[in-house]
Design an enzyme around this catalytic site. Structure first.
Site, PDB file in Angstrom:
ATOM      1  N   ASP A   1       0.838  -1.209   0.000  1.00  0.00           N
ATOM      2  CA  ASP A   1       0.000   0.000   0.000  1.00  0.00           C
ATOM      3  C   ASP A   1       0.868   1.252   0.000  1.00  0.00           C
ATOM      4  O   ASP A   1       0.805   2.094   0.895  1.00  0.00           O
ATOM      5  CB  ASP A   1      -0.992   0.012   1.164  1.00  0.00           C
ATOM      6  CG  ASP A   1      -2.239  -0.813   0.871  1.00  0.00           C
ATOM      7  OD1 ASP A   1      -2.247  -1.518  -0.167  1.00  0.00           O
ATOM      8  OD2 ASP A   1      -3.194  -0.762   1.654  1.00  0.00           O
TER       9      ASP A   1
ATOM     10  N   HIS B   1      -3.890  -2.015  -2.556  1.00  0.00           N
ATOM     11  CA  HIS B   1      -3.955  -0.776  -3.339  1.00  0.00           C
ATOM     12  C   HIS B   1      -3.075  -0.846  -4.581  1.00  0.00           C
ATOM     13  O   HIS B   1      -3.443  -0.275  -5.618  1.00  0.00           O
ATOM     14  CB  HIS B   1      -3.621   0.430  -2.462  1.00  0.00           C
ATOM     15  CG  HIS B   1      -4.769   0.813  -1.581  1.00  0.00           C
ATOM     16  ND1 HIS B   1      -5.667   1.815  -1.907  1.00  0.00           N
ATOM     17  CD2 HIS B   1      -5.203   0.303  -0.406  1.00  0.00           C
ATOM     18  CE1 HIS B   1      -6.583   1.906  -0.958  1.00  0.00           C
ATOM     19  NE2 HIS B   1      -6.319   0.999  -0.033  1.00  0.00           N
TER      20      HIS B   1
END
EC number: 3.1.3.16
Length: 221
Positions: free
Chosen positions: A49, A76
Site C-alpha cells: 500500500d 492498493h
C-alpha cells in the site's frame, strides 16, 4: 504474478520494515533521516500500500526502483494494476483513493504508468532470513496455520484478509508455524499490534501522520 521472494539479511547492515505509506513520502524521508538510514548499507521493506489517499503517490511508487527498498504487493497496488489494465475495474480503484492518478500532468502520468507496470512484478510474500531468525512479510495475512516458502496461496487472501486479526482482537489468537515472526499491514491501528508471532504495523500514516518502522536487523533490533 510473483508469489514469493527470499532476502538474505547478511547482505545488509540494518533492516527495517515500514507500515502502509499511502503516498506519505515526505513523512518516510523524515523518518529515515531520524534513524540514520544509510541507503548503501541498509534495507527498507514495505508491507505494501505505497499509494492512494495521500499526496505523494508517484514518489512513493518510485521507491520500488531503488536497490535499498523492497515491497510486497498490497491491495492498493493490485487495484491500481487492475484499474490501469484493459479489463480492469477503474471505479473500484477510484472509490478507494485512486483519483490522484487522473489528476497528474502528462509527464507524471507516463511515469506513473511505467511504475504501475513495474509494481506488477512485486511479490505477495517476502521471506527474510536474518542470522538465526526467519521473518515473513505480507500485506494483510498469510492464510495458513503453517508457513512454507513456495506454498500456493490465494492472492486475494494475502492482500485483503482481515479474519485473522479480527479473531485475534476477539481473543482467538493462533501462532503461525514455520517462521519466527510475521509482519503485516493493511488494518490501521493507533499503535502497532502484536498477537502471538504476528505484528500489524499499519498505524494510519495517511490519516494521522503516524508512520511505523520496525527494526528487524542491526543494533537496536
Amino acid at each position: 504474478m510473483r508469489y514469493y521472494e527470499k532476502i538474505d539479511g547478511s547482505k545488509y547492515r540494518n533492516i527495517w520494515v515500514v507500515g502502509d505509506l499511502h503516498g506519505c513520502y515526505t513523512n518516510l524521508m523524515n523518518k529515515l533521516d531520524t534513524i540514520g538510514f544509510d541507503n548503501k548499507k541498509d534495507l527498507l521493506i514495505s508491507v505494501g500500500d505505497l499509494v492512494d489517499r495521500g499526496a505523494e503517490n508517484v514518489e512513493c511508487l518510485e521507491l520500488i526502483t531503488f536497490p535499498w527498498f523492497r515491497a510486497v504487493r498490497g491491495n492498493h497496488e493490485q487495484m491500481m494494476i487492475d484499474g490501469l489494465s484493459e479489463r480492469g475495474n477503474v471505479n473500484h480503484w477510484l472509490l478507494n483513493g485512486g483519483g490522484w492518478f487522473f489528476n497528474l500532468d502528462y509527464d507524471k502520468e507516463i511515469l506513473a504508468k511505467a511504475l504501475a507496470h513495474k509494481a506488477d512484478e512485486l511479490p505477495l510474500i517476502i521471506e527474510l532470513v536474518s542470522k538465526d531468525k526467519k521473518y515473513v512479510i505480507c500485506h494483510a495475512d498469510y492464510p495458513f496455520d503453517e508457513y512454507e516458502f513456495g506454498k500456493p496461496v490465494d492472492h486475494q487472501q494475502v492482500i485483503w484478509n482481515r479474519e485473522r486479526i479480527s479473531n485475534s482482537q476477539n481473543g482467538i489468537v493462533k501462532e503461525i508455524k514455520g517462521a519466527d515472526t510475521f509482519i503485516f499491514g493493511h488494518t490501521p491501528a493507533v499503535k502497532p499490534l502484536k498477537f502471538a508471532n504476528q505484528m500489524y504495523i499499519d498505524t494510519g500514516a495517511v490519516f494521522c501522520g503516524n508512520l511505523t518502522l520496525i527494526q528487524v536487523q542491526g543494533e537496536g533490533a
